[in-house]
Design a protein around this motif. Structure first.
Motif, PDB file in Angstrom:
ATOM      1  N   LYS A  55       0.823  -1.214   0.000  1.00 28.52           N
ATOM      2  CA  LYS A  55       0.000   0.000   0.000  1.00 28.52           C
ATOM      3  C   LYS A  55       0.860   1.268   0.000  1.00 28.52           C
ATOM      4  CE  LYS A  55      -3.909  -2.179   2.409  1.00 28.52           C
ATOM      5  NZ  LYS A  55      -4.429  -2.415   3.776  1.00 28.52           N
ATOM      6  N   LEU A  56       2.120   1.102   0.390  1.00 27.97           N
ATOM      7  CA  LEU A  56       3.011   2.272   0.410  1.00 27.97           C
ATOM      8  C   LEU A  56       3.256   2.792  -1.004  1.00 27.97           C
ATOM      9  CD1 LEU A  56       5.610   1.036   3.089  1.00 27.97           C
ATOM     10  CD2 LEU A  56       3.833   2.787   3.395  1.00 27.97           C
ATOM     11  N   VAL A  57       3.089   1.898  -1.987  1.00 27.93           N
ATOM     12  CA  VAL A  57       3.339   2.303  -3.386  1.00 27.93           C
ATOM     13  C   VAL A  57       2.473   3.508  -3.742  1.00 27.93           C
ATOM     14  CG1 VAL A  57       3.114   1.582  -5.799  1.00 27.93           C
ATOM     15  CG2 VAL A  57       4.040  -0.015  -4.106  1.00 27.93           C
ATOM     16  N   GLU A  58       1.208   3.444  -3.333  1.00 24.31           N
ATOM     17  CA  GLU A  58       0.306   4.550  -3.723  1.00 24.31           C
ATOM     18  C   GLU A  58       0.561   5.819  -2.911  1.00 24.31           C
ATOM     19  OE1 GLU A  58      -2.692   1.807  -3.068  1.00 24.31           O
ATOM     20  OE2 GLU A  58      -3.411   2.612  -1.149  1.00 24.31           O
ATOM     21  N   ASP A  93      13.487  -4.843   0.076  1.00 24.74           N
ATOM     22  CA  ASP A  93      12.007  -4.930  -0.013  1.00 24.74           C
ATOM     23  C   ASP A  93      11.552  -5.178  -1.444  1.00 24.74           C
ATOM     24  OD1 ASP A  93      11.235  -1.323   0.117  1.00 24.74           O
ATOM     25  OD2 ASP A  93      12.554  -2.500  -1.185  1.00 24.74           O
ATOM     26  N   GLY A  94      12.494  -5.078  -2.383  1.00 23.49           N
ATOM     27  CA  GLY A  94      12.156  -5.424  -3.767  1.00 23.49           C
ATOM     28  C   GLY A  94      11.625  -4.275  -4.587  1.00 23.49           C
ATOM     29  N   PHE A  95      11.390  -3.115  -3.942  1.00 22.34           N
ATOM     30  CA  PHE A  95      10.815  -1.978  -4.682  1.00 22.34           C
ATOM     31  C   PHE A  95      11.895  -1.296  -5.521  1.00 22.34           C
ATOM     32  CE2 PHE A  95       7.870   1.216  -5.765  1.00 22.34           C
ATOM     33  CZ  PHE A  95       8.527   2.448  -5.709  1.00 22.34           C
ATOM     34  N   CYS A  96      11.555  -1.033  -6.793  1.00 21.79           N
ATOM     35  CA  CYS A  96      12.549  -0.481  -7.722  1.00 21.79           C
ATOM     36  C   CYS A  96      12.316   1.004  -7.931  1.00 21.79           C
ATOM     37  CB  CYS A  96      12.457  -1.201  -9.059  1.00 21.79           C
ATOM     38  SG  CYS A  96      12.682  -2.978  -8.902  1.00 21.79           S
ATOM     39  N   LEU A  97      13.382   1.772  -7.798  1.00 21.79           N
ATOM     40  CA  LEU A  97      13.283   3.223  -7.994  1.00 21.79           C
ATOM     41  C   LEU A  97      13.396   3.580  -9.465  1.00 21.79           C
ATOM     42  CD1 LEU A  97      15.410   4.717  -5.023  1.00 21.79           C
ATOM     43  CD2 LEU A  97      12.928   4.723  -5.277  1.00 21.79           C
ATOM     44  N   PHE A  98      13.304   2.574 -10.331  1.00 16.51           N
ATOM     45  CA  PHE A  98      13.440   2.828 -11.764  1.00 16.51           C
ATOM     46  C   PHE A  98      12.308   2.134 -12.515  1.00 16.51           C
ATOM     47  CE2 PHE A  98      15.091  -1.392 -12.997  1.00 16.51           C
ATOM     48  CZ  PHE A  98      15.449  -1.909 -11.761  1.00 16.51           C
ATOM     49  N   ASP A  99      12.152   2.537 -13.779  1.00 21.08           N
ATOM     50  CA  ASP A  99      11.080   1.979 -14.618  1.00 21.08           C
ATOM     51  C   ASP A  99      11.552   0.653 -15.197  1.00 21.08           C
ATOM     52  OD1 ASP A  99       9.432   3.102 -17.702  1.00 21.08           O
ATOM     53  OD2 ASP A  99       9.121   1.374 -16.366  1.00 21.08           O
ATOM     54  N   SER A 100      11.168  -0.417 -14.525  1.00 19.31           N
ATOM     55  CA  SER A 100      11.632  -1.729 -14.954  1.00 19.31           C
ATOM     56  C   SER A 100      10.554  -2.421 -15.782  1.00 19.31           C
ATOM     57  CB  SER A 100      11.946  -2.615 -13.746  1.00 19.31           C
ATOM     58  OG  SER A 100      12.190  -3.958 -14.176  1.00 19.31           O
ATOM     59  N   GLU A 101      10.996  -3.045 -16.880  1.00 17.66           N
ATOM     60  CA  GLU A 101      10.002  -3.784 -17.670  1.00 17.66           C
ATOM     61  C   GLU A 101       9.725  -5.152 -17.077  1.00 17.66           C
ATOM     62  OE1 GLU A 101      12.887  -4.172 -21.282  1.00 17.66           O
ATOM     63  OE2 GLU A 101      11.421  -5.826 -21.459  1.00 17.66           O
ATOM     64  N   HIS A 102      10.438  -5.478 -16.009  1.00 15.64           N
ATOM     65  CA  HIS A 102      10.301  -6.836 -15.457  1.00 15.64           C
ATOM     66  C   HIS A 102       9.467  -6.892 -14.193  1.00 15.64           C
ATOM     67  CE1 HIS A 102      13.160  -8.073 -18.450  1.00 15.64           C
ATOM     68  NE2 HIS A 102      13.943  -7.054 -18.095  1.00 15.64           N
ATOM     69  N   THR A 103       8.973  -5.747 -13.749  1.00 13.95           N
ATOM     70  CA  THR A 103       8.098  -5.762 -12.575  1.00 13.95           C
ATOM     71  C   THR A 103       7.213  -4.517 -12.560  1.00 13.95           C
ATOM     72  OG1 THR A 103       7.994  -5.803 -10.158  1.00 13.95           O
ATOM     73  CG2 THR A 103       9.812  -4.573 -11.129  1.00 13.95           C
ATOM     74  N   ASP A 104       6.048  -4.621 -11.901  1.00 10.83           N
ATOM     75  CA  ASP A 104       5.221  -3.431 -11.696  1.00 10.83           C
ATOM     76  C   ASP A 104       5.478  -2.842 -10.320  1.00 10.83           C
ATOM     77  OD1 ASP A 104       2.496  -5.049 -13.450  1.00 10.83           O
ATOM     78  OD2 ASP A 104       4.122  -3.710 -14.157  1.00 10.83           O
ATOM     79  N   PHE A 105       6.326  -3.548  -9.524  1.00 14.93           N
ATOM     80  CA  PHE A 105       6.620  -3.046  -8.165  1.00 14.93           C
ATOM     81  C   PHE A 105       7.744  -2.034  -8.282  1.00 14.93           C
ATOM     82  CE2 PHE A 105       6.000  -2.962  -3.794  1.00 14.93           C
ATOM     83  CZ  PHE A 105       7.114  -3.325  -3.049  1.00 14.93           C
ATOM     84  N   ALA A 112       4.620   2.757 -10.734  1.00 16.82           N
ATOM     85  CA  ALA A 112       3.299   2.394 -10.185  1.00 16.82           C
ATOM     86  C   ALA A 112       2.887   3.372  -9.093  1.00 16.82           C
ATOM     87  CB  ALA A 112       3.351   0.975  -9.619  1.00 16.82           C
ATOM     88  N   THR A 113       3.736   4.358  -8.820  1.00  9.76           N
ATOM     89  CA  THR A 113       3.442   5.316  -7.736  1.00  9.76           C
ATOM     90  C   THR A 113       2.872   6.604  -8.347  1.00  9.76           C
ATOM     91  OG1 THR A 113       5.522   6.527  -7.861  1.00  9.76           O
ATOM     92  CG2 THR A 113       5.521   4.461  -6.572  1.00  9.76           C
ATOM     93  N   PRO A 114       2.277   7.458  -7.539  1.00 10.71           N
ATOM     94  CA  PRO A 114       1.796   8.739  -8.059  1.00 10.71           C
ATOM     95  C   PRO A 114       2.911   9.571  -8.673  1.00 10.71           C
ATOM     96  CG  PRO A 114       0.946   8.327  -5.850  1.00 10.71           C
ATOM     97  CD  PRO A 114       1.966   7.264  -6.113  1.00 10.71           C
ATOM     98  N   PHE A 115       4.157   9.253  -8.302  1.00  5.60           N
ATOM     99  CA  PHE A 115       5.302  10.054  -8.767  1.00  5.60           C
ATOM    100  C   PHE A 115       5.600   9.782 -10.235  1.00  5.60           C
ATOM    101  CE2 PHE A 115       8.554  12.918  -7.850  1.00  5.60           C
ATOM    102  CZ  PHE A 115       9.782  12.472  -8.293  1.00  5.60           C
ATOM    103  N   ASP A 129      15.440 -10.374  -1.934  1.00  8.31           N
ATOM    104  CA  ASP A 129      14.245  -9.668  -2.417  1.00  8.31           C
ATOM    105  C   ASP A 129      13.027 -10.240  -1.700  1.00  8.31           C
ATOM    106  OD1 ASP A 129      13.258  -8.387  -5.576  1.00  8.31           O
ATOM    107  OD2 ASP A 129      11.889  -9.051  -3.979  1.00  8.31           O
ATOM    108  N   TRP A 130      12.475  -9.419  -0.806  1.00  5.68           N
ATOM    109  CA  TRP A 130      11.366  -9.917   0.015  1.00  5.68           C
ATOM    110  C   TRP A 130      10.024  -9.822  -0.708  1.00  5.68           C
ATOM    111  CZ3 TRP A 130      13.118  -6.029   4.276  1.00  5.68           C
ATOM    112  CH2 TRP A 130      14.303  -6.477   4.851  1.00  5.68           C
ATOM    113  N   HIS A 131      10.018  -9.403  -1.958  1.00 10.49           N
ATOM    114  CA  HIS A 131       8.745  -9.185  -2.650  1.00 10.49           C
ATOM    115  C   HIS A 131       8.529 -10.184  -3.782  1.00 10.49           C
ATOM    116  CE1 HIS A 131       5.696  -7.122  -5.169  1.00 10.49           C
ATOM    117  NE2 HIS A 131       5.307  -6.571  -4.045  1.00 10.49           N
ATOM    118  N   HIS A 132       9.607 -10.487  -4.529  1.00 10.10           N
ATOM    119  CA  HIS A 132       9.460 -11.315  -5.729  1.00 10.10           C
ATOM    120  C   HIS A 132       9.005 -12.723  -5.348  1.00 10.10           C
ATOM    121  CE1 HIS A 132      10.297 -13.362  -9.485  1.00 10.10           C
ATOM    122  NE2 HIS A 132      10.358 -12.164 -10.056  1.00 10.10           N
TER     123      HIS A 132
END
Ligand code: FHN
Length: 692
Positions: free
Chosen positions: A84-87, A119-131, A135-138, A165-168
């Motif tokens: 939920k932090l993504v949003e 945590d697995g969250f990517c600060l870049f636009d990756s074509e391999h994940t939506d996390f 996916a953020t308002p930013f 990676d705790w998310h994948h």
């Protein structure tokens, strides 16, 4: 001649550099390493940035405020809740050029940003994940904006990328508390492909990337084989990118150096610590926080002082390492003011003195009383940068143990390079300084010397106790082969000179021993007098009622009488740690001996669950059966919030004749209410019992 107990002690003062048992080499050490590493070795100073979803809770989850980038694990947040932090991620204050400018003005030469943390969250636009950040308002690619800003300001950009990676869904193992998150169908090889795909994205889609800083390599699913595959994959994509040793599985914990010749990676990664000594020919970088957390923690105000930060920078450079200093930006994208303030002060110092850091190598001294030394080669000699943190009141700075011919000296801050008076004196080279230091913290003096540095270390000795003769054998650690060098010593505490005993071969001495030694070169005293005081209890047999924890047993019970005192680093291998149990040590003096004082060392490191004892008792006996009290000290268990410290309980008593001395250190056994480990097993750490 009795069989000497293997108790050996290196004389206080200068110790032999422990031969570097860890190799920074790598099986795939390629010829290109020196070229690849050149800029890095010259840079010496970089910015680490830990930023991501975890910056939103800012360290707090429910009542607890001690979290940071590990919050998903330390607060046991279920995946759905964490997602939920993504949003909420919308760092509208993020300004890449601002960050780069802060780093540049601090004198930093490279920036390492967390492209993905555990945590697995990517600060870049990756074509391999939506996390990821898209996916953020930013919805802006932070890696791209930072890389562009770095290029614009001649700053090298590097990525920190977590293997763990705790998310994948394919990453294993799951967190042990994630009982509701099945690992059914998880395929680590599929995760490895994902990891490679993302590594390829971050090193090929953002321009020239200078360093790949891997982390999270310690879990059982990662292996040297995966590391080899990943290393080769990266090398094929970019032969010039520098890779740290955390790509592989041979890192020696927080000490960060390799424990295996096969280890991959271009440099070692000590974390939150600085190696005791330099490691000639080895590349390493100490990464450290500005307060106590990597990721932003709003309640962490334990900021390191500017002085400590500057000392770290110089201490690391004086040992030939790099300093990677961390900032943890807020959820809005701001670097906290206490961080930027300290970086600004470092930058002011670097503006005047950066020549004494950039492009320098480790200094030639093992230790200096007044500060640190970095070095550069110049034609016909060496340029030493003397970092003086303790400006001599006498106006005379002694550069001890140096036998080179001094050529010139001046203040680095003096653009005119006004010569300072140099004299060769007993003990070393004396430089006359102005009464006022040019810098309030660290003033740098340039000293040019002829040839490469020749330092004659203070003599180091080992001491072996022989129960058969009840004497100590004093042996010099390294033979003197140069006829110009002589070592003189005294056994009675008097100051040795060339009129004292000259060391020729091991010497047998009685206990207690007040040993002093000094070196002469060409009939001139060089360096300092080094001393060692050995109590009556040195080398005596110690038995423990209960064994220490396996993790902290030093060299066993004999560590308590080896004259090697534990340091503030509880993992220094000198402490005996007892978890939830008392420590009771029995010293056998071998025969009835007159004693009148006793002392024992203990450690306080409350955040590591190591507390002051609640009582220390010293008793004695002549027959090992009937014990009489000698000393007793009770501590207040409520006053447990003591600062970290190495402490000694020491006291005197009317002389008694004792053969056995029992020292009991009572453990509070349970972490107190209000402590982060409340209810957990408390530790006592003890070292060095001294009886005289
Ligand atoms: O677990 C990480 C931690 O969060 C941080 O990233 C540090 C910085 O190097 N590395 C790991 C701990 O060793």
């Amino acid at each position: 001649m009795g069989i000497f107990r293997s108790l050996m002690m290196m004389i206080a003062g200068l110790l032999l550099i422990a031969s570097n048992v860890f190799s920074q080499g790598s099986a795939t050490q390629d010829g290109g390493k020196d070229a690849r590493m050149q800029w890095w070795r010259e840079a010496r100073f970089g910015m680490f940035i830990h930023w991501g979803l975890y910056s939103i809770p800012a360290g707090q989850w429910n009542e607890s405020k001690d979290h940071a980038e590990w919050i998903r694990t330390t607060a046991r947040i279920p995946l759905e809740e964490y997602d939920k932090l993504v949003e909420q991620f919308n760092p509208v204050e993020f300004n890449a050029e601002e960050w780069v400018t802060i780093a540049k003005n601090a004198g930093m030469k490279y920036i390492v940003l967390t492209s993905k943390h555990h945590d697995g969250f990517c600060l870049f636009d990756s074509e391999h994940t939506d996390f990821d950040v898209m996916a953020t308002p930013f919805r802006r690619d932070i890696l791209k904006e930072l890389a562009d800003a770095c290029r614009k300001h001649d700053m090298r950009i590097c990525w920190y990328h977590s293997i763990m990676d705790w998310h994948h869904p394919d990453y294993l193992p799951r967190r042990e508390w994630e009982t509701d998150r099945s690992s059914e169908g998880a395929d680590f090889n599929r995760y490895f492909s994902y990891l490679k795909n993302q590594v390829k994205e971050i090193i090929t889609e953002y321009g020239d990337i200078s360093v790949l800083w891997f982390d999270g390599e310690w879990e059982s699913t990662w292996s040297h084989d995966y590391a080899l595959q990943l290393h080769q994959f990266i090398r094929e994509l970019d032969p010039d990118i520098i890779i740290n040793n955390r790509i592989d599985v041979y890192r020696d914990g927080m000490a960060g150096l390799n424990t295996n010749e096969q280890a991959l990676g271009d440099f070692g990664t000590p974390e939150q610590e600085i190696p005791e000594t330099g490691m000639p020919g080895k590349d390493w970088e100490s990464c450290m926080t500005l307060n106590d957390h990597w990721g932003y923690n709003a309640s962490d105000s334990n900021w390191k002082s500017y002085r400590d930060l500057l000392f770290n920078l110089v201490d690391i450079a004086s040992k030939g390492g790099n300093y990677l200093l961390n900032v943890g930006p807020t959820a809005l994208g701001e670097i906290p003011q206490p961080s930027s303030e300290r970086l600004e002060l470092l930058g002011k110092w670097m503006k005047v003195n950066s020549a004494s850091v950039y492009g320098t190598q480790a200094g030639p001294f093992k230790q200096l009383k007044w500060g640190k030394c970095t070095r550069k080669e110049i034609s016909g000699g060496s340029r030493l940068y003397l970092h003086v943190f303790d400006w001599p009141q006498s106006g005379k700075l002694m550069v001890t143990n140096m036998i080179n011919e001094p050529l010139k000296a001046f203040l680095l801050s003096d653009v005119k390079e006004t010569p300072l008076v140099i004299l060769k004196k007993a003990g070393g080279i004396e430089i006359t300084l102005p009464p006022v230091a040019p810098d309030s913290v660290n003033s740098v003096i340039v000293l040019d010397i002829k040839g490469s540095p020749q330092v004659l270390d203070n003599p180091s000795f080992s001491f072996g106790y022989d129960p058969a003769t009840d004497k100590v054998q004093v042996s010099m650690a390294s033979a003197v082969n140069d006829p110009k060098v002589a070592v003189f010593y005294s056994l009675d505490g008097s100051t040795p000179s060339d009129k004292s005993n000259r060391y020729e071969k091991p010497v047998a001495a009685k206990l207690p021993l007040d040993f002093k030694a000094v070196t002469y070169y060409n009939n001139r005293k060089i360096g300092d007098v080094t001393t060692a005081s050995l109590p009556l209890s040195f080398g005596k047999t110690v038995t423990l009622k209960t064994p220490p924890s396996e993790k902290y047993q030093a060299g066993g019970a004999s560590s308590l009488t080896d004259a090697m005192q534990g340091t503030a680093k509880f993992s220094d291998g000198r402490w005996l740690g007892f978890e939830g149990a008392d420590a009771e040590a029995l010293v056998d003096l071998g025969k009835k001996t007159s004693i009148r004082s006793a002392s024992i060392g203990y450690l306080v490191n409350v955040k590591s669950w190591i507390f002051e004892p609640i009582e220390i008792k010293v008793e004695y006996s002549t027959d090992g059966k009937d014990y009489k009290p000698l000393l007793n000290r009770k501590f207040n268990p409520a006053m447990w919030k003591s600062p970290d410290a190495v402490k000694r309980f020491s006291d005197v008593f009317p002389e008694v004749s004792a053969r056995f001395v029992k020292v009991t250190v009572k453990n509070r056994a349970v972490c107190p209410q209000g402590h982060s480990g409340e209810g957990g097993k408390a530790w006592v750490f003890i070292d060095e019992i001294e009886l005289n």
